[in-house]
Motif scaffolding. Structure first.
Motif, PDB file in Angstrom:
ATOM      1  N   VAL A 184      11.061   8.148  -0.448  1.00 29.02           N
ATOM      2  CA  VAL A 184      10.572   6.795  -0.162  1.00 29.02           C
ATOM      3  C   VAL A 184      11.461   6.110   0.866  1.00 29.02           C
ATOM      4  O   VAL A 184      12.687   6.092   0.722  1.00 29.02           O
ATOM      5  N   ARG A 185      10.834   5.535   1.891  1.00 30.94           N
ATOM      6  CA  ARG A 185      11.574   4.763   2.891  1.00 30.94           C
ATOM      7  C   ARG A 185      11.819   3.361   2.321  1.00 30.94           C
ATOM      8  O   ARG A 185      10.913   2.544   2.252  1.00 30.94           O
ATOM      9  N   LEU A 186      13.044   3.104   1.894  1.00 27.29           N
ATOM     10  CA  LEU A 186      13.391   1.842   1.243  1.00 27.29           C
ATOM     11  C   LEU A 186      14.078   0.915   2.236  1.00 27.29           C
ATOM     12  O   LEU A 186      15.126   1.249   2.792  1.00 27.29           O
ATOM     13  N   GLY A 187      13.481  -0.239   2.473  1.00 25.71           N
ATOM     14  CA  GLY A 187      14.063  -1.231   3.369  1.00 25.71           C
ATOM     15  C   GLY A 187      14.714  -2.369   2.609  1.00 25.71           C
ATOM     16  O   GLY A 187      14.356  -2.662   1.466  1.00 25.71           O
ATOM     17  N   ILE A 188      15.661  -3.019   3.268  1.00 22.76           N
ATOM     18  CA  ILE A 188      16.356  -4.181   2.712  1.00 22.76           C
ATOM     19  C   ILE A 188      16.033  -5.387   3.576  1.00 22.76           C
ATOM     20  O   ILE A 188      16.158  -5.335   4.802  1.00 22.76           O
ATOM     21  N   ILE A 189      15.627  -6.481   2.937  1.00 21.96           N
ATOM     22  CA  ILE A 189      15.499  -7.756   3.636  1.00 21.96           C
ATOM     23  C   ILE A 189      16.457  -8.728   2.972  1.00 21.96           C
ATOM     24  O   ILE A 189      16.342  -9.027   1.781  1.00 21.96           O
ATOM     25  N   TYR A 233       8.596  -4.924  10.594  1.00 21.33           N
ATOM     26  CA  TYR A 233       9.577  -4.296   9.701  1.00 21.33           C
ATOM     27  C   TYR A 233       8.905  -3.784   8.430  1.00 21.33           C
ATOM     28  O   TYR A 233       9.158  -2.653   7.988  1.00 21.33           O
ATOM     29  N   LEU A 234       8.040  -4.593   7.841  1.00 22.78           N
ATOM     30  CA  LEU A 234       7.340  -4.185   6.615  1.00 22.78           C
ATOM     31  C   LEU A 234       6.513  -2.929   6.837  1.00 22.78           C
ATOM     32  O   LEU A 234       6.415  -2.069   5.956  1.00 22.78           O
ATOM     33  N   ASN A 235       5.943  -2.803   8.009  1.00 23.01           N
ATOM     34  CA  ASN A 235       5.129  -1.624   8.320  1.00 23.01           C
ATOM     35  C   ASN A 235       5.970  -0.357   8.516  1.00 23.01           C
ATOM     36  O   ASN A 235       5.420   0.750   8.500  1.00 23.01           O
ATOM     37  N   SER A 236       7.267  -0.529   8.685  1.00 23.71           N
ATOM     38  CA  SER A 236       8.133   0.626   8.953  1.00 23.71           C
ATOM     39  C   SER A 236       8.714   1.239   7.680  1.00 23.71           C
ATOM     40  O   SER A 236       9.407   2.266   7.750  1.00 23.71           O
ATOM     41  N   VAL A 237       8.441   0.630   6.509  1.00 25.66           N
ATOM     42  CA  VAL A 237       9.018   1.108   5.252  1.00 25.66           C
ATOM     43  C   VAL A 237       7.923   1.258   4.197  1.00 25.66           C
ATOM     44  O   VAL A 237       6.816   0.738   4.339  1.00 25.66           O
ATOM     45  N   ASP A 238       8.280   1.954   3.112  1.00 23.11           N
ATOM     46  CA  ASP A 238       7.354   2.141   1.989  1.00 23.11           C
ATOM     47  C   ASP A 238       7.597   1.134   0.872  1.00 23.11           C
ATOM     48  O   ASP A 238       6.676   0.808   0.114  1.00 23.11           O
ATOM     49  N   ALA A 239       8.838   0.678   0.731  1.00 21.68           N
ATOM     50  CA  ALA A 239       9.212  -0.233  -0.348  1.00 21.68           C
ATOM     51  C   ALA A 239      10.280  -1.189   0.166  1.00 21.68           C
ATOM     52  O   ALA A 239      11.045  -0.863   1.086  1.00 21.68           O
ATOM     53  N   ILE A 240      10.339  -2.366  -0.446  1.00 21.70           N
ATOM     54  CA  ILE A 240      11.275  -3.403  -0.007  1.00 21.70           C
ATOM     55  C   ILE A 240      12.122  -3.910  -1.176  1.00 21.70           C
ATOM     56  O   ILE A 240      11.606  -4.222  -2.249  1.00 21.70           O
TER      57      ILE A 240
END
Length: 320
Positions: free
Chosen positions: A147-152, A235-242
């Motif tokens: 899973v591509r996990l992003g941080i905001i 940015y949201l489109n570049s990850v699977d989960a936030i």
């Protein structure tokens, strides 16, 4: 784990009604050892992080360990618009004993992983911003490697300091970047509301080297929403989960005086609420926390009320 960090009265109190009109009537405090994880699916679970050891290591003002209690106390008085079937739980606090910050972060990570595995949506209440390392680690452990996990991060500070003498409230995202490199993940980190007068040149250089997406405070306001929205959607489109974290010291001290590093140069709540709405409606949000709540320096509970209102907004938007 005790249900609350402080030996005080139950924070869940307020006006009494017959129909759960207030959140203190809706919430169900459940000690961790008494939880039925098989019934947690779809529940909102509040988990406190009672720790200011990381703040003190980072030369900040102590007091954040009492933040979870202050947020709960303000939140309970707010109106309840959740559905009758919605499950809203308070599962207590992870408590940092003495200076055992690393142990508290590990404990926090384990509990986050367990909550996510049961199908709950965790909202963490801090506590210093070292909460972010434990929270992220717990999410990553649950999601696994694919899973591509992003941080905001809503924050005045990048918090990319190297942990030279151990981790602190200023090191969590540098630690995460190191873990990503070791484990073969892409470090995907977006920081909103960054101030040049709150970060030195080396921190900006580190951010550039790590590919951090930055929206400066001077651009982070409602009159610039169309631009901010565009960056967020990309940015949201570049990850699977936030994973989303809100450092309360990013707000102007006019709204949030009760933090470890207050400043009048921060942003306003409206742009944060608008951004949170976009994040939630993406259906990618898996965990959220609030950090640096410091009741010792609050004025008329303004910061606790701000934090409580942010939680109130998130739980109701997420439950729709």
């Amino acid at each position: 784990m005790k249900n609350f960090a402080e030996d005080q009265e139950n924070p869940w109190s307020g006006r009494i009604s017959e129909n759960q009109l207030y959140l203190h009537e809706k919430v169900r405090p459940v000690p961790w050892d008494e939880m039925d994880f098989q019934e947690m699916e779809g529940a909102i679970a509040l988990l406190g992080y009672s720790c200011d050891e990381g703040v003190q290591r980072n030369q900040g003002r102590p007091g954040a360990r009492k933040g979870p209690y202050a947020i709960r106390k303000a939140l309970g008085k707010l109106p309840n618009h959740l559905s009758q079937n919605a499950k809203f739980l308070d599962v207590g606090d992870v408590i940092c004993k003495g200076n055992a910050l690393e142990e508290a972060q590990s404990n926090l990570a384990e509990k986050v992983t367990r909550l996510l595995g049961s199908g709950a949506f965790p909202i963490l209440l801090g506590g210093g911003h070292d909460i972010a390392y434990g929270h992220y680690t717990g999410i990553r452990s649950h999601l696994g490697n694919s899973v591509r996990l992003g941080i905001i991060n809503f924050d005045a500070h990048l918090d990319l300091r190297p942990p030279v003498n151990g981790p602190n409230s200023g090191t969590p995202f540098f630690q995460i970047a190191q873990d990503c490199r070791t484990q073969g993940f892409i470090f995907q980190y977006m920081c909103l509301g960054v101030r040049e007068d709150a970060n030195n040149a080396q921190l900006f250089k580190t951010a550039q080297e790590l590919g951090v997406t930055i929206i400066n405070r001077s651009d982070f306001h409602m009159s610039n929403w169309s631009t901010v929205k565009g960056h967020l959607i990309e940015y949201l489109n570049s990850v699977d989960a936030i994973y989303t974290t809100i450092d309360l010291d990013g707000f102007s001290s006019a709204f949030a005086p009760g933090v470890s590093a207050a400043s009048p140069m921060g942003y306003a709540p409206d742009i944060v609420l608008q951004s949170l709405d976009l994040i939630i409606t993406s259906n990618k949000l898996v965990g959220l926390d609030l950090a640096e709540m410091n009741p010792a320096h609050d004025i008329d509970n303004q910061t606790a009320k701000l934090a409580a209102s942010l939680v109130h907004f998130v739980i109701h938007q997420w439950s729709k």
